[in-house]
Write a protein that holds these residues in place. Structure first.
Motif, mmCIF file in Angstrom:
data_model
loop_
_atom_site.group_PDB
_atom_site.id
_atom_site.type_symbol
_atom_site.label_atom_id
_atom_site.label_comp_id
_atom_site.label_asym_id
_atom_site.label_seq_id
_atom_site.Cartn_x
_atom_site.Cartn_y
_atom_site.Cartn_z
ATOM 1 N N THR A 265 -10.911 0.027 3.313
ATOM 2 C CA THR A 265 -10.571 0.623 2.015
ATOM 3 C C THR A 265 -9.096 0.454 1.670
ATOM 4 O OG1 THR A 265 -10.110 2.772 3.031
ATOM 5 C CG2 THR A 265 -12.375 2.368 2.241
ATOM 6 N N GLU A 266 -8.286 0.153 2.696
ATOM 7 C CA GLU A 266 -6.827 0.045 2.557
ATOM 8 C C GLU A 266 -6.230 1.321 1.982
ATOM 9 O OE1 GLU A 266 -5.670 -3.618 0.655
ATOM 10 O OE2 GLU A 266 -6.851 -4.817 2.051
ATOM 11 N N GLU A 267 -6.700 2.450 2.522
ATOM 12 C CA GLU A 267 -6.221 3.765 2.097
ATOM 13 C C GLU A 267 -5.975 4.654 3.309
ATOM 14 O OE1 GLU A 267 -9.208 5.341 -0.479
ATOM 15 O OE2 GLU A 267 -8.620 4.080 -2.161
ATOM 16 N N TRP A 268 -4.984 5.529 3.147
ATOM 17 C CA TRP A 268 -4.714 6.550 4.148
ATOM 18 C C TRP A 268 -5.676 7.698 3.947
ATOM 19 C CZ3 TRP A 268 -1.547 5.488 8.020
ATOM 20 C CH2 TRP A 268 -0.589 4.487 7.832
ATOM 21 N N ARG A 269 -6.145 8.264 5.029
ATOM 22 C CA ARG A 269 -6.941 9.491 4.924
ATOM 23 C C ARG A 269 -5.979 10.632 4.586
ATOM 24 N NH1 ARG A 269 -11.125 8.862 9.929
ATOM 25 N NH2 ARG A 269 -12.192 7.027 9.089
ATOM 26 N N PRO A 270 -6.388 11.525 3.688
ATOM 27 C CA PRO A 270 -5.459 12.566 3.238
ATOM 28 C C PRO A 270 -5.104 13.585 4.318
ATOM 29 C CG PRO A 270 -7.624 12.865 2.243
ATOM 30 C CD PRO A 270 -7.663 11.570 2.995
ATOM 31 N N THR A 271 -5.971 13.776 5.289
ATOM 32 C CA THR A 271 -5.675 14.721 6.358
ATOM 33 C C THR A 271 -5.435 13.970 7.663
ATOM 34 O OG1 THR A 271 -8.030 14.985 6.811
ATOM 35 C CG2 THR A 271 -7.017 16.577 5.321
ATOM 36 N N MET A 272 -4.636 14.560 8.500
ATOM 37 C CA MET A 272 -4.311 13.944 9.784
ATOM 38 C C MET A 272 -5.118 14.579 10.893
ATOM 39 S SD MET A 272 -0.251 13.441 9.372
ATOM 40 C CE MET A 272 0.110 14.546 8.037
ATOM 41 N N LEU A 273 -5.295 13.829 11.966
ATOM 42 C CA LEU A 273 -5.988 14.352 13.157
ATOM 43 C C LEU A 273 -5.010 15.138 13.986
ATOM 44 C CD1 LEU A 273 -7.990 11.186 14.206
ATOM 45 C CD2 LEU A 273 -8.777 13.079 12.798
ATOM 46 N N LEU B 270 3.527 19.948 10.837
ATOM 47 C CA LEU B 270 3.042 18.850 11.681
ATOM 48 C C LEU B 270 3.051 19.264 13.143
ATOM 49 C CD1 LEU B 270 4.677 15.641 10.219
ATOM 50 C CD2 LEU B 270 2.343 16.429 9.970
ATOM 51 N N LYS B 271 1.960 18.942 13.822
ATOM 52 C CA LYS B 271 1.878 19.226 15.249
ATOM 53 C C LYS B 271 2.426 18.033 16.023
ATOM 54 C CE LYS B 271 -1.856 22.391 14.699
ATOM 55 N NZ LYS B 271 -3.160 22.845 15.081
ATOM 56 N N PRO B 272 2.922 18.240 17.224
ATOM 57 C CA PRO B 272 3.516 17.139 17.998
ATOM 58 C C PRO B 272 2.566 15.998 18.296
ATOM 59 C CG PRO B 272 3.935 19.260 19.045
ATOM 60 C CD PRO B 272 3.027 19.510 17.893
ATOM 61 N N ILE C 117 0.852 -1.187 0.000
ATOM 62 C CA ILE C 117 0.000 0.000 0.000
ATOM 63 C C ILE C 117 0.887 1.235 0.000
ATOM 64 C CG2 ILE C 117 -1.944 -1.136 1.137
ATOM 65 C CD1 ILE C 117 -0.999 0.153 3.747
ATOM 66 N N PRO C 118 0.341 2.368 -0.401
ATOM 67 C CA PRO C 118 1.147 3.589 -0.394
ATOM 68 C C PRO C 118 1.674 3.914 1.002
ATOM 69 C CG PRO C 118 -0.902 3.934 -1.583
ATOM 70 C CD PRO C 118 -0.997 2.597 -0.908
ATOM 71 N N SER C 119 2.775 4.604 1.038
ATOM 72 C CA SER C 119 3.327 5.045 2.318
ATOM 73 C C SER C 119 2.375 6.032 2.975
ATOM 74 C CB SER C 119 4.684 5.712 2.101
ATOM 75 O OG SER C 119 5.594 4.773 1.588
ATOM 76 N N PRO C 120 2.429 6.140 4.286
ATOM 77 C CA PRO C 120 1.563 7.097 4.983
ATOM 78 C C PRO C 120 1.936 8.530 4.617
ATOM 79 C CG PRO C 120 3.126 6.094 6.500
ATOM 80 C CD PRO C 120 3.283 5.391 5.197
ATOM 81 N N PRO C 121 1.050 9.491 4.900
ATOM 82 C CA PRO C 121 1.339 10.890 4.575
ATOM 83 C C PRO C 121 2.550 11.442 5.324
ATOM 84 C CG PRO C 121 -0.695 10.699 5.840
ATOM 85 C CD PRO C 121 -0.255 9.313 5.511
ATOM 86 N N ALA C 122 2.912 10.806 6.413
ATOM 87 C CA ALA C 122 4.108 11.150 7.188
ATOM 88 C C ALA C 122 4.540 9.869 7.888
ATOM 89 C CB ALA C 122 3.794 12.245 8.199
ATOM 90 N N ASN D 6 5.744 9.804 13.948
ATOM 91 C CA ASN D 6 7.102 9.732 14.461
ATOM 92 C C ASN D 6 7.766 11.082 14.199
ATOM 93 O OD1 ASN D 6 9.824 9.257 14.939
ATOM 94 N ND2 ASN D 6 9.627 7.101 14.377
ATOM 95 N N LEU D 7 7.723 11.964 15.189
ATOM 96 C CA LEU D 7 8.231 13.319 14.995
ATOM 97 C C LEU D 7 9.746 13.377 14.883
ATOM 98 C CD1 LEU D 7 5.832 15.337 17.285
ATOM 99 C CD2 LEU D 7 5.754 15.016 14.810
#
Length: 110
Positions: free
Chosen positions: A102-110, A90-92, A55-60, A81-82
């Protein structure tokens, strides 16, 4: 620490295993560069049981520590992993989200 994460998808009753591995490449005279590889497989059902899918790499870069990730209702949450993420935006306490169904990353992070 295990690179594997087991999750259950209530809507399909499937169980899937998520795998991630981070490797550091080093270059002479330069700093290292981190790369994260991810795969997923289904343990049962019609989701290709037993075959690992890249699967694609995570957004970070996500944490590999098992204390920093959890699956709830078929969705995996990973504390970033900061140490390896030098993104100024990116926030801490940022969290990457992966949908096991879906085997997909959500485009935005929490």
């Amino acid at each position: 620490m295990s690179p594997f994460l087991l999750g259950h998808i209530p809507s399909t009753a499937e169980r899937k295993v998520f795998y991630s591995h981070m490797s550091i490449t080093t270059h002479v005279g330069q700093g290292g560069h981190a790369v994260q590889a991810c795969k997923v497989t289904a343990l049962d059902g019609d989701g290709g049981a037993g075959r690992w899918r890249v699967i694609p790499s995570p957004p970070a870069l996500i944490a590999s520590n098992s204390r920093n990730r959890v699956v709830i209702e078929g969705v995996a949450y990973f504390l970033l992993n900061l140490f390896y993420n030098n993104h100024a935006n990116l926030k801490p306490d940022a969290i990457a989200v992966f949908g096991l169904a879906t085997e997909e990353w959500r485009p935005t992070m929490l």
